[in-house]
Write an enzyme that holds these catalytic residues in place. Sequence first.
Site, mmCIF file in Angstrom:
data_model
loop_
_atom_site.group_PDB
_atom_site.id
_atom_site.type_symbol
_atom_site.label_atom_id
_atom_site.label_comp_id
_atom_site.label_asym_id
_atom_site.label_seq_id
_atom_site.Cartn_x
_atom_site.Cartn_y
_atom_site.Cartn_z
ATOM 1 N N ASN A 14 0.871 -1.181 0.000
ATOM 2 C CA ASN A 14 0.000 0.000 0.000
ATOM 3 C C ASN A 14 0.905 1.227 0.000
ATOM 4 O OD1 ASN A 14 -1.817 2.065 0.456
ATOM 5 N ND2 ASN A 14 -2.846 1.070 2.181
ATOM 6 N N HIS A 184 -11.745 4.730 -0.600
ATOM 7 C CA HIS A 184 -11.835 3.805 0.547
ATOM 8 C C HIS A 184 -12.664 2.567 0.208
ATOM 9 C CE1 HIS A 184 -11.048 7.486 3.312
ATOM 10 N NE2 HIS A 184 -9.931 6.794 3.169
ATOM 11 N N HIS A 211 -16.134 5.448 7.533
ATOM 12 C CA HIS A 211 -14.697 5.186 7.598
ATOM 13 C C HIS A 211 -14.052 6.478 8.081
ATOM 14 C CE1 HIS A 211 -10.798 3.420 6.032
ATOM 15 N NE2 HIS A 211 -10.489 4.705 6.136
ATOM 16 N N LEU A 212 -13.845 6.569 9.380
ATOM 17 C CA LEU A 212 -13.377 7.811 9.989
ATOM 18 C C LEU A 212 -11.934 7.652 10.450
ATOM 19 C CD1 LEU A 212 -16.544 8.675 12.147
ATOM 20 C CD2 LEU A 212 -16.075 9.215 9.733
ATOM 21 N N GLY A 213 -11.039 8.283 9.706
ATOM 22 C CA GLY A 213 -9.629 8.275 10.052
ATOM 23 C C GLY A 213 -9.037 9.608 9.663
ATOM 24 N N ARG A 244 -7.371 17.701 5.281
ATOM 25 C CA ARG A 244 -8.122 18.029 4.071
ATOM 26 C C ARG A 244 -9.471 18.635 4.460
ATOM 27 N NH1 ARG A 244 -7.793 12.241 1.384
ATOM 28 N NH2 ARG A 244 -6.365 11.650 3.057
ATOM 29 N N ARG A 288 -6.798 12.492 18.353
ATOM 30 C CA ARG A 288 -6.441 12.200 19.742
ATOM 31 C C ARG A 288 -5.895 13.442 20.445
ATOM 32 N NH1 ARG A 288 -2.809 7.119 18.110
ATOM 33 N NH2 ARG A 288 -2.265 8.722 16.568
#
Length: 403
Positions: A14, A184, A211-213, A244, A288
């Site tokens: 990847n 994604h 899809h939360l990253g 973004r 975080r």
Amino acid sequence: MTRKQATDVILVLNAGSSSIKFGVFVAADGGESVMQGEIEGIGTASCFHARDDAGSEIEGPKRIDADTSVHGLMDILLEWIEHHLGGRKIIAAGHRVVLGGLEHTAPVLVDAAVLERLRTLIPLMPMHQPRNLEPIEALAKLNPKLPQIACFDTSFHRTMPEVAQLYGLPRRLTEEGVRRYGFHGLSYEYIASVLPGIDARAAAGRTVVAHLGSGASMCAMVGGRSVATTMGFSPLAGLLMGSRPGELDPGIVLWLSRAKDMDDEAIEHLLYHDCGLKGVSGISNDMRDLLSSEDPHAKQAVDLFNYRVCWELGALASAAGGLDALVFTAGIGENAASVRAAVCSQSAWLGVGFDEAANEAGAEHISSPTSAVSVWVIPTDEERMIAAHTLALVERRPERGAA
């Protein structure tokens, strides 16, 4: 069909803008992970590290000369992996490729013709597509007989209705490839593959996956097939992300060019690296850090992130014709209980009810007994999805010289 041994493995790669993540999986159905790792800081201070399937460090952090080419990095990586496989053999390599265009609706065995067609898509995705193709090109030179499989982030969304893929642009631009592709897709495909064993009603019905990253998007699925998604022509669109902006009035880009005298490269850098959580908070692109901060700008960035998720959830439920299930996945979705709580509480009007204790405990099923919508937290595994696709194509590949 290609014969494989019990000791065979699949290599998964990847490649991003400044890193190459890798994984090694046993070449069998439901293949177990053997090892994972990453070369990061490519072009600056390259560093290599790896860990086994239990998460224990095998190597690193090991410094690599910053001037090392991608071909050189792949040579180093391949040699290291083969040395640590204990006699096992790599029978194929699977790659995440961000854009497959309209032609590729499924993974494909890469040959010279396929690679050339994928290169023609570089103008549509100049920041990502070249980075994805470089390891394929390098491996083709290092090990020409090794089968390589391209797995596309966009393929899963090709089931979207045509109207969901269009922008209000002149048709000639649409025909040149300017449309909503969505991304994604490998993550959403993985969730769709495991959902039947978790919640059969959700798998057969109307589910929105969040899809939360650092990169974030959402997808509406009906019967496990994509019908709408938040990302569009590029991975800039939709939700607020780490750096973004997500949804953005195109007039702002024109203003940046005219009033701020910013050229294409400056605007591109701003949109990909200085916006989102980082830009709004002025502190960090890491959720975080913001959740642990008392700075009001950090709180505002988190609030905006949650607001945009709720906004898009309503739109996606509309596109799906209702909502039976909501799935949280990826780094923030799997680990930030307060984000899940905010999204669920603000989406009560959709029939979403959540169990506070289950959510705080990080349970898999976090909806309340009276919730009309089942709510789940399911870890994604894009690398395993790539490994599965790679194995499937290799098994269908005829033996050389077979009649």
